[in-house]
Scaffold this motif. Structure first.
Motif, mmCIF file in Angstrom:
data_model
loop_
_atom_site.group_PDB
_atom_site.id
_atom_site.type_symbol
_atom_site.label_atom_id
_atom_site.label_comp_id
_atom_site.label_asym_id
_atom_site.label_seq_id
_atom_site.Cartn_x
_atom_site.Cartn_y
_atom_site.Cartn_z
ATOM 1 N N PHE A 50 0.860 -1.187 0.000
ATOM 2 C CA PHE A 50 0.000 0.000 0.000
ATOM 3 C C PHE A 50 0.889 1.226 0.000
ATOM 4 O O PHE A 50 1.673 1.443 0.908
ATOM 5 C CB PHE A 50 -0.899 0.008 1.241
ATOM 6 C CG PHE A 50 -1.747 1.247 1.338
ATOM 7 C CD1 PHE A 50 -2.797 1.448 0.459
ATOM 8 C CD2 PHE A 50 -1.492 2.200 2.300
ATOM 9 C CE1 PHE A 50 -3.575 2.593 0.539
ATOM 10 C CE2 PHE A 50 -2.259 3.349 2.387
ATOM 11 C CZ PHE A 50 -3.308 3.547 1.509
ATOM 12 N N TRP A 57 -7.275 3.060 -4.392
ATOM 13 C CA TRP A 57 -7.883 2.608 -3.134
ATOM 14 C C TRP A 57 -8.954 3.618 -2.758
ATOM 15 O O TRP A 57 -8.735 4.534 -1.997
ATOM 16 C CB TRP A 57 -6.823 2.538 -2.039
ATOM 17 C CG TRP A 57 -5.671 1.647 -2.368
ATOM 18 C CD1 TRP A 57 -4.520 2.012 -3.003
ATOM 19 C CD2 TRP A 57 -5.551 0.259 -2.093
ATOM 20 N NE1 TRP A 57 -3.695 0.926 -3.132
ATOM 21 C CE2 TRP A 57 -4.295 -0.159 -2.578
ATOM 22 C CE3 TRP A 57 -6.385 -0.676 -1.481
ATOM 23 C CZ2 TRP A 57 -3.863 -1.475 -2.472
ATOM 24 C CZ3 TRP A 57 -5.929 -1.981 -1.381
ATOM 25 C CH2 TRP A 57 -4.692 -2.365 -1.872
ATOM 26 N N VAL A 61 -8.275 1.655 3.836
ATOM 27 C CA VAL A 61 -7.676 0.367 4.180
ATOM 28 C C VAL A 61 -7.647 0.328 5.704
ATOM 29 O O VAL A 61 -6.925 1.082 6.344
ATOM 30 C CB VAL A 61 -6.251 0.237 3.610
ATOM 31 C CG1 VAL A 61 -5.612 -1.075 4.035
ATOM 32 C CG2 VAL A 61 -6.294 0.350 2.086
ATOM 33 N N TYR A 63 -7.772 -2.854 7.627
ATOM 34 C CA TYR A 63 -7.355 -4.122 8.182
ATOM 35 C C TYR A 63 -6.428 -4.809 7.189
ATOM 36 O O TYR A 63 -6.666 -4.757 5.981
ATOM 37 C CB TYR A 63 -8.594 -4.998 8.436
ATOM 38 C CG TYR A 63 -8.304 -6.318 9.104
ATOM 39 C CD1 TYR A 63 -8.028 -6.381 10.460
ATOM 40 C CD2 TYR A 63 -8.320 -7.501 8.387
ATOM 41 C CE1 TYR A 63 -7.768 -7.582 11.080
ATOM 42 C CE2 TYR A 63 -8.066 -8.708 8.997
ATOM 43 C CZ TYR A 63 -7.797 -8.747 10.351
ATOM 44 O OH TYR A 63 -7.538 -9.937 10.973
ATOM 45 N N ALA A 64 -5.379 -5.433 7.681
ATOM 46 C CA ALA A 64 -4.457 -6.141 6.797
ATOM 47 C C ALA A 64 -3.953 -7.398 7.491
ATOM 48 O O ALA A 64 -3.709 -7.389 8.696
ATOM 49 C CB ALA A 64 -3.283 -5.251 6.426
ATOM 50 N N ASP A 85 -12.165 -6.927 0.303
ATOM 51 C CA ASP A 85 -10.905 -7.658 0.404
ATOM 52 C C ASP A 85 -9.945 -7.159 -0.651
ATOM 53 O O ASP A 85 -10.342 -6.871 -1.782
ATOM 54 C CB ASP A 85 -11.128 -9.162 0.210
ATOM 55 C CG ASP A 85 -11.618 -9.858 1.459
ATOM 56 O OD1 ASP A 85 -11.478 -9.275 2.555
ATOM 57 O OD2 ASP A 85 -12.134 -10.972 1.343
ATOM 58 N N ARG A 86 -8.692 -7.069 -0.259
ATOM 59 C CA ARG A 86 -7.627 -6.690 -1.180
ATOM 60 C C ARG A 86 -6.544 -7.756 -1.058
ATOM 61 O O ARG A 86 -6.018 -7.958 0.020
ATOM 62 C CB ARG A 86 -7.067 -5.317 -0.820
ATOM 63 C CG ARG A 86 -8.091 -4.214 -0.960
ATOM 64 C CD ARG A 86 -7.676 -3.027 -0.108
ATOM 65 N NE ARG A 86 -8.511 -1.888 -0.352
ATOM 66 C CZ ARG A 86 -9.404 -1.456 0.528
ATOM 67 N NH1 ARG A 86 -9.566 -2.071 1.667
ATOM 68 N NH2 ARG A 86 -10.141 -0.399 0.252
ATOM 69 N N THR A 88 -2.812 -9.158 -2.181
ATOM 70 C CA THR A 88 -1.520 -8.828 -2.761
ATOM 71 C C THR A 88 -0.681 -10.092 -2.746
ATOM 72 O O THR A 88 -0.452 -10.666 -1.685
ATOM 73 C CB THR A 88 -0.805 -7.724 -1.953
ATOM 74 O OG1 THR A 88 -1.636 -6.572 -1.922
ATOM 75 C CG2 THR A 88 0.526 -7.377 -2.569
#
Length: 107
Positions: A50, A57, A61, A63-64, A85-86, A88
């Motif tokens: 990010f 985006w 954002v 939560y990761a 959801d993202r 990577t």
């Protein structure tokens, strides 16, 4: 069987990508895909997950997390009613299947 008979009996596969490799499959409304930046040199690497680009985006954002999947294994289904959801991919390859179950979705 001659080559002409073989060609006459064959059928052409449906196109899946353009000449430059872009998928021609119908996309799910709201799904975005882009490549990330990976800086590699003799010392190692830095992978940008990010970088603050709020044009891509368009929601916060908040939560990761990181998960792994061993080769030849499958992760189960995930469903969120009110969460984006993202994903990577940091290492390896992944096949992600998406299904749009939203009743009011155009896709």
């Amino acid at each position: 069987m001659t080559i002409d008979e073989t060609l006459a009996a064959a059928w052409r596969d449906s196109q899946t990508v353009t000449s430059d490799g872009k998928s021609v499959a119908r996309e799910i409304e709201g799904v975005k895909v882009r490549s990330t930046v990976n800086h590699v040199d003799h010392r190692g690497s830095v992978f940008e997950i990010f970088e603050g680009d709020l044009t891509f985006w368009d929601s916060p954002v908040v939560y990761a997390y990181q998960f792994s999947c061993l080769p030849g294994q499958v992760k189960g289904w995930g469903l969120h009613e009110k969460k984006f959801d993202r994903y990577t991919i940091i290492s390896g390859e992944i096949l992600t299947l998406l299904y749009d179950a939203r009743p009011d979705s155009p896709t």
